[in-house]
Write an enzyme that holds these catalytic residues in place. Structure first.
Site, PDB file in Angstrom:
ATOM      1  N   TYR A 119      48.901  89.683  13.176  1.00 36.50           N
ATOM      2  CA  TYR A 119      49.564  90.844  14.310  1.00 36.50           C
ATOM      3  C   TYR A 119      50.361  90.236  15.372  1.00 36.50           C
ATOM      4  CZ  TYR A 119      49.894  93.656  18.256  1.00 36.50           C
ATOM      5  OH  TYR A 119      50.285  94.625  19.292  1.00 36.50           O
ATOM      6  N   LYS A 139      54.788  90.177  16.367  1.00 38.61           N
ATOM      7  CA  LYS A 139      55.360  90.490  17.654  1.00 38.61           C
ATOM      8  C   LYS A 139      56.141  89.188  17.980  1.00 38.61           C
ATOM      9  CE  LYS A 139      53.567  94.600  18.369  1.00 38.61           C
ATOM     10  NZ  LYS A 139      54.381  95.735  18.361  1.00 38.61           N
ATOM     11  N   SER A 190      53.636  92.484  23.167  1.00 41.41           N
ATOM     12  CA  SER A 190      52.137  92.194  23.296  1.00 41.41           C
ATOM     13  C   SER A 190      51.914  90.814  23.937  1.00 41.41           C
ATOM     14  CB  SER A 190      51.450  92.510  22.203  1.00 41.41           C
ATOM     15  OG  SER A 190      50.155  91.845  22.197  1.00 41.41           O
TER      16      SER A 190
END
Length: 359
Positions: A164, A168, A139
């Site tokens: 989040y 990643k 991402s």
């Protein structure tokens, strides 16, 4: 018995995984789907099967396994089951992860356990079964709050704006470290750092169907336009952007699916390349249109493309949101021979058609 090769798609019943599965079959691959269905539905698997078999004389098998990536024995059993059927998983596209920025702020431990823990297990099982090709669904959040936009693949990892994004970053590091320390078998990996996927398959047989209230802009926008949920809240109108709302790079999900096909083809070629025999290869790619669009501009584009008004209110900033980010994606164009071809308006029309059909 002849052994056929397959590509395992984790999170295969999810939004991007299901669209990528269709694109893989269309490109000639045999696909195996794995998902724990925590944020997806079996109807997506049926949609994939309907699409890949439409107009075909012979039925295309798309096996599905309901397994959590953190379940080491369950994941291993998927590989063993396929071998018993005469197929060997030779590549993995890893989508399985929780992805809501806001939820990750509220439940960071859940995100660390699910996203990082699941990736650790998958890498170990891939080593056990000597799988050499991994496409990782990363991402643009790995870049944090970038100082310069657009961002390219050499942009540094800045402190993440959310748990989040941190997961990643950590998963990318895990994959790179695994590649360095496990040359037998070697691991060739593509880290796909994409921006904001939107839209749906033009058939409207599959699309984005998050459970509960959507966390992403376009599915919430569509539900709001349909009158199903409350008006859309624009989180922040005082950012240093042209209209004060956050700016993102919105990419049609079918463009993104095709990029994953290009990436697995790229890795297979690397595995067969004589100059890389015995060594691992890791490469990051940005995937985006190269243009930034604000939240308010998305609302206006949707209304223009569909003729449907979007009820919305202006709200305060949301914790974890990056102000502005969009892609510099020339590496994907030159090395994967991929670039986005579909417009924002096309993506919004496809998203709305999916919403109307899935009421």
């Amino acid at each position: 018995m002849d052994i056929k090769s397959s590509i395992l798609v984790t999170g295969g019943a999810g939004y991007i995984g299901s669209h990528t599965a269709v694109a893989l079959v269309e490109a000639g691959f045999r696909v195996v789907l794995l998902d724990n269905l925590c944020n997806s539905e079996l109807s997506a698997v049926e949609g994939v099967r309907s699409l890949v078999n439409a107009g075909r004389g012979a039925s295309v098998e798309v096996p599905f396994y309901e397994v959590d990536c953190r379940d080491r024995e369950g994941v291993s059993e998927v590989f063993r089951s396929e071998l018993k059927k005469g197929t060997r998983i030779t590549g993995v596209i890893h989508f399985a992860a929780l992805k809501a920025v806001g939820e990750s702020v509220e439940k960071p431990d859940l995100y660390y356990d699910n996203n990082i823990g699941g990736t650790k297990v998958l890498l170990d099982v891939m080593k056990e079964f000597e799988v050499e090709s991994l496409v990782f669904s990363s991402s643009c959040t790995v870049y944090g709050e970038p100082k310069i936009v657009p961002v390219d693949e050499n942009s540094p990892f800045l402190p993440s704006e959310s748990p989040y994004g941190f997961t990643k970053q950590e998963c990318e590091k895990l994959i790179e470290e695994h590649s360095k320390t496990n040359d037998i078998p070697k691991l060739n990996s593509a880290l796909l750092r994409y921006f904001n996927p939107i839209g749906a398959h033009p058939s409207s047989l599959i699309g984005e169907s998050p459970k509960g209230i959507p966390n992403n802009l376009v599915p919430y926008l569509c539900l709001s336009a349909a009158g199903t949920i409350s008006p859309l809240t624009v989180f922040g109108t005082d950012y240093p952007t042209p209209d004060g709302s956050c700016v993102r790079d919105y990419l049609h999900v079918m463009d993104l699916a095709e990029a994953h096909v290009a990436a697995i083809q790229y890795l297979i070629a690397k595995s067969l390349s004589s100059d890389l025999t015995g060594s691992s290869h890791t490469r990051a790619f940005n995937l985006g249109t190269g243009s930034g669009v604000s939240v308010l501009e998305v609302i206006a584009a949707f209304e223009k493309a569909t003729g449907i008004p979007v009820p919305h209110v202006l709200g305060k900033r949301r914790e974890g949101d990056v102000v502005s980010i969009w892609a510099e994606a020339s590496r994907a164009k030159s090395e994967l021979q991929w670039h986005a071809t579909r417009s924002l308006e096309e993506a919004l029309k496809d998203a709305w058609n999916w919403q109307k059909k899935s009421k």
